[in-house]
Write a protein that holds these residues in place. Structure first.
Motif, PDB file in Angstrom:
ATOM      1  N   PHE A 190      -5.739  39.901  36.873  1.00  0.00           N
ATOM      2  CA  PHE A 190      -5.994  38.483  37.125  1.00  0.00           C
ATOM      3  C   PHE A 190      -6.181  37.715  35.818  1.00  0.00           C
ATOM      4  O   PHE A 190      -5.535  36.687  35.576  1.00  0.00           O
ATOM      5  N   LEU A 191      -7.066  38.204  34.938  1.00  0.00           N
ATOM      6  CA  LEU A 191      -7.347  37.498  33.687  1.00  0.00           C
ATOM      7  C   LEU A 191      -6.142  37.492  32.754  1.00  0.00           C
ATOM      8  O   LEU A 191      -5.902  36.518  32.041  1.00  0.00           O
ATOM      9  N   SER A 192      -5.375  38.571  32.759  1.00  0.00           N
ATOM     10  CA  SER A 192      -4.175  38.626  31.933  1.00  0.00           C
ATOM     11  C   SER A 192      -3.199  37.537  32.335  1.00  0.00           C
ATOM     12  O   SER A 192      -2.628  36.841  31.496  1.00  0.00           O
ATOM     13  N   GLU A 193      -3.011  37.369  33.636  1.00  0.00           N
ATOM     14  CA  GLU A 193      -2.109  36.349  34.140  1.00  0.00           C
ATOM     15  C   GLU A 193      -2.648  34.949  33.882  1.00  0.00           C
ATOM     16  O   GLU A 193      -1.923  34.055  33.452  1.00  0.00           O
ATOM     17  N   LEU A 194      -3.934  34.752  34.104  1.00  0.00           N
ATOM     18  CA  LEU A 194      -4.556  33.444  33.936  1.00  0.00           C
ATOM     19  C   LEU A 194      -4.614  33.016  32.474  1.00  0.00           C
ATOM     20  O   LEU A 194      -4.283  31.885  32.131  1.00  0.00           O
ATOM     21  N   LEU A 195      -5.022  33.919  31.595  1.00  0.00           N
ATOM     22  CA  LEU A 195      -5.266  33.572  30.196  1.00  0.00           C
ATOM     23  C   LEU A 195      -4.139  33.977  29.255  1.00  0.00           C
ATOM     24  O   LEU A 195      -4.286  33.857  28.036  1.00  0.00           O
ATOM     25  N   ASP A 196      -3.036  34.467  29.792  1.00  0.00           N
ATOM     26  CA  ASP A 196      -1.888  34.901  28.979  1.00  0.00           C
ATOM     27  C   ASP A 196      -2.306  35.915  27.912  1.00  0.00           C
ATOM     28  O   ASP A 196      -2.048  35.736  26.721  1.00  0.00           O
ATOM     29  N   MET A 197      -2.951  36.991  28.361  1.00  0.00           N
ATOM     30  CA  MET A 197      -3.430  38.029  27.455  1.00  0.00           C
ATOM     31  C   MET A 197      -2.691  39.337  27.729  1.00  0.00           C
ATOM     32  O   MET A 197      -2.256  39.585  28.855  1.00  0.00           O
ATOM     33  N   GLU A 198      -2.564  40.165  26.707  1.00  0.00           N
ATOM     34  CA  GLU A 198      -1.905  41.469  26.818  1.00  0.00           C
ATOM     35  C   GLU A 198      -2.908  42.512  27.298  1.00  0.00           C
ATOM     36  O   GLU A 198      -4.043  42.548  26.839  1.00  0.00           O
ATOM     37  N   ILE A 199      -2.467  43.398  28.204  1.00  0.00           N
ATOM     38  CA  ILE A 199      -3.313  44.469  28.748  1.00  0.00           C
ATOM     39  C   ILE A 199      -3.010  45.777  28.026  1.00  0.00           C
ATOM     40  O   ILE A 199      -1.855  46.120  27.798  1.00  0.00           O
ATOM     41  N   SER A 200      -4.091  46.514  27.699  1.00  0.00           N
ATOM     42  CA  SER A 200      -3.945  47.885  27.207  1.00  0.00           C
ATOM     43  C   SER A 200      -5.119  48.689  27.760  1.00  0.00           C
ATOM     44  O   SER A 200      -6.123  48.127  28.198  1.00  0.00           O
ATOM     45  N   PHE A 201      -4.980  50.003  27.760  1.00  0.00           N
ATOM     46  CA  PHE A 201      -6.029  50.853  28.302  1.00  0.00           C
ATOM     47  C   PHE A 201      -6.731  51.567  27.158  1.00  0.00           C
ATOM     48  O   PHE A 201      -6.100  52.046  26.221  1.00  0.00           O
ATOM     49  N   SER A 202      -8.059  51.608  27.246  1.00  0.00           N
ATOM     50  CA  SER A 202      -8.887  52.203  26.206  1.00  0.00           C
ATOM     51  C   SER A 202      -9.896  53.124  26.890  1.00  0.00           C
ATOM     52  O   SER A 202     -10.978  52.693  27.272  1.00  0.00           O
ATOM     53  N   GLY A 203      -9.513  54.380  27.081  1.00  0.00           N
ATOM     54  CA  GLY A 203     -10.387  55.302  27.809  1.00  0.00           C
ATOM     55  C   GLY A 203     -10.539  54.847  29.247  1.00  0.00           C
ATOM     56  O   GLY A 203      -9.561  54.606  29.945  1.00  0.00           O
ATOM     57  N   ALA A 240     -11.940  52.007  30.059  1.00  0.00           N
ATOM     58  CA  ALA A 240     -11.969  50.546  30.061  1.00  0.00           C
ATOM     59  C   ALA A 240     -10.552  49.984  29.957  1.00  0.00           C
ATOM     60  O   ALA A 240      -9.616  50.688  29.602  1.00  0.00           O
ATOM     61  N   VAL A 241     -10.445  48.702  30.270  1.00  0.00           N
ATOM     62  CA  VAL A 241      -9.189  47.970  30.110  1.00  0.00           C
ATOM     63  C   VAL A 241      -9.448  46.886  29.063  1.00  0.00           C
ATOM     64  O   VAL A 241     -10.454  46.197  29.116  1.00  0.00           O
ATOM     65  N   ARG A 242      -8.527  46.771  28.117  1.00  0.00           N
ATOM     66  CA  ARG A 242      -8.671  45.776  27.043  1.00  0.00           C
ATOM     67  C   ARG A 242      -7.611  44.695  27.216  1.00  0.00           C
ATOM     68  O   ARG A 242      -6.452  44.984  27.472  1.00  0.00           O
ATOM     69  N   LEU A 243      -8.046  43.446  27.057  1.00  0.00           N
ATOM     70  CA  LEU A 243      -7.150  42.291  27.062  1.00  0.00           C
ATOM     71  C   LEU A 243      -7.244  41.646  25.693  1.00  0.00           C
ATOM     72  O   LEU A 243      -8.346  41.451  25.174  1.00  0.00           O
ATOM     73  N   THR A 244      -6.104  41.308  25.113  1.00  0.00           N
ATOM     74  CA  THR A 244      -6.131  40.722  23.777  1.00  0.00           C
ATOM     75  C   THR A 244      -5.256  39.479  23.697  1.00  0.00           C
ATOM     76  O   THR A 244      -4.231  39.373  24.367  1.00  0.00           O
ATOM     77  N   SER A 245      -5.690  38.559  22.865  1.00  0.00           N
ATOM     78  CA  SER A 245      -4.925  37.373  22.500  1.00  0.00           C
ATOM     79  C   SER A 245      -5.156  37.163  21.009  1.00  0.00           C
ATOM     80  O   SER A 245      -5.881  37.934  20.377  1.00  0.00           O
ATOM     81  N   GLU A 246      -4.581  36.126  20.458  1.00  0.00           N
ATOM     82  CA  GLU A 246      -4.775  35.846  19.039  1.00  0.00           C
ATOM     83  C   GLU A 246      -6.207  35.417  18.738  1.00  0.00           C
ATOM     84  O   GLU A 246      -6.707  35.643  17.646  1.00  0.00           O
ATOM     85  N   GLU A 247      -6.890  34.780  19.703  1.00  0.00           N
ATOM     86  CA  GLU A 247      -8.208  34.219  19.475  1.00  0.00           C
ATOM     87  C   GLU A 247      -9.371  35.192  19.720  1.00  0.00           C
ATOM     88  O   GLU A 247     -10.386  35.135  19.044  1.00  0.00           O
ATOM     89  N   PHE A 248      -9.238  36.070  20.716  1.00  0.00           N
ATOM     90  CA  PHE A 248     -10.349  36.957  21.066  1.00  0.00           C
ATOM     91  C   PHE A 248      -9.830  38.100  21.925  1.00  0.00           C
ATOM     92  O   PHE A 248      -8.664  38.144  22.297  1.00  0.00           O
ATOM     93  N   SER A 249     -10.731  39.026  22.248  1.00  0.00           N
ATOM     94  CA  SER A 249     -10.358  40.109  23.154  1.00  0.00           C
ATOM     95  C   SER A 249     -11.472  40.320  24.179  1.00  0.00           C
ATOM     96  O   SER A 249     -12.627  39.970  23.949  1.00  0.00           O
ATOM     97  N   LEU A 250     -11.070  40.856  25.311  1.00  0.00           N
ATOM     98  CA  LEU A 250     -11.998  41.213  26.380  1.00  0.00           C
ATOM     99  C   LEU A 250     -11.874  42.710  26.622  1.00  0.00           C
ATOM    100  O   LEU A 250     -10.764  43.242  26.604  1.00  0.00           O
ATOM    101  N   VAL A 251     -12.988  43.369  26.850  1.00  0.00           N
ATOM    102  CA  VAL A 251     -12.949  44.746  27.312  1.00  0.00           C
ATOM    103  C   VAL A 251     -13.634  44.743  28.675  1.00  0.00           C
ATOM    104  O   VAL A 251     -14.709  44.154  28.837  1.00  0.00           O
TER     105      VAL A 251
END
Length: 139
Positions: free
Chosen positions: A21-34, A36-47
């Motif tokens: 949901f957040l990836s689609e809404l905020l145009d962020m890239e998804i990756s998996f970290s153990g 957790a799921v990580r979302l990244t953009s140029e400005e910040f990241s979410l785990v």
């Protein structure tokens, strides 16, 4: 002093759905970290950490600012497109569910709230410039 947001950690009952949901809404890239799921953009990241016992009542409100009122309205259209798929809701300042989005205006600030897949509240805002546009040809 200049501060930047490095990473925001969120707990979720279903981290993959929230990440999607957040990836689609905020145009962020998804990756998996153990686990957790990580979302990244140029400005910040979410785990996003899987937490079956998380409670949205204990979470804070996250506020994002757009660069224009048109971008704020465009975000609403994007949310309308995906809200039924993720069962998200628009909410008032107090958390009451709304049938449709309502942009609130307080002085130069325009904003709306929505709830994500865990019930966490997100705020999207646009702040008008307080400097009036002056026409040099008008006296």
């Amino acid at each position: 002093m200049s501060l930047r947001i490095g990473q925001i950690a969120l707990h979720s009952k279903d981290n993959k759905t929230l990440a999607s949901f957040l990836s689609e809404l905020l145009d962020m890239e998804i990756s998996f970290s153990g686990e957790a799921v990580r979302l990244t953009s140029e400005e910040f990241s979410l785990v996003i950490i899987e937490d079956p016992d998380m409670s949205p009542k204990s979470s804070m409100v996250i506020d994002f600012f757009t660069d224009s009122f048109e971008e704020l309205q465009g975000l609403i259209q994007k949310i309308e497109f995906i809200k039924y798929r993720y069962r998200i809701t628009f909410v008032t300042d107090e958390g009451k569910v709304l049938e449709e989005v309502k942009i609130h205006n307080v002085g130069h600030l325009h904003y709306f709230f929505l709830s994500d897949t865990d019930g966490r509240r997100w705020k999207f805002s646009y702040r008008e410039s307080k400097t009036p546009v002056v026409n040099p040809f008008v006296k």
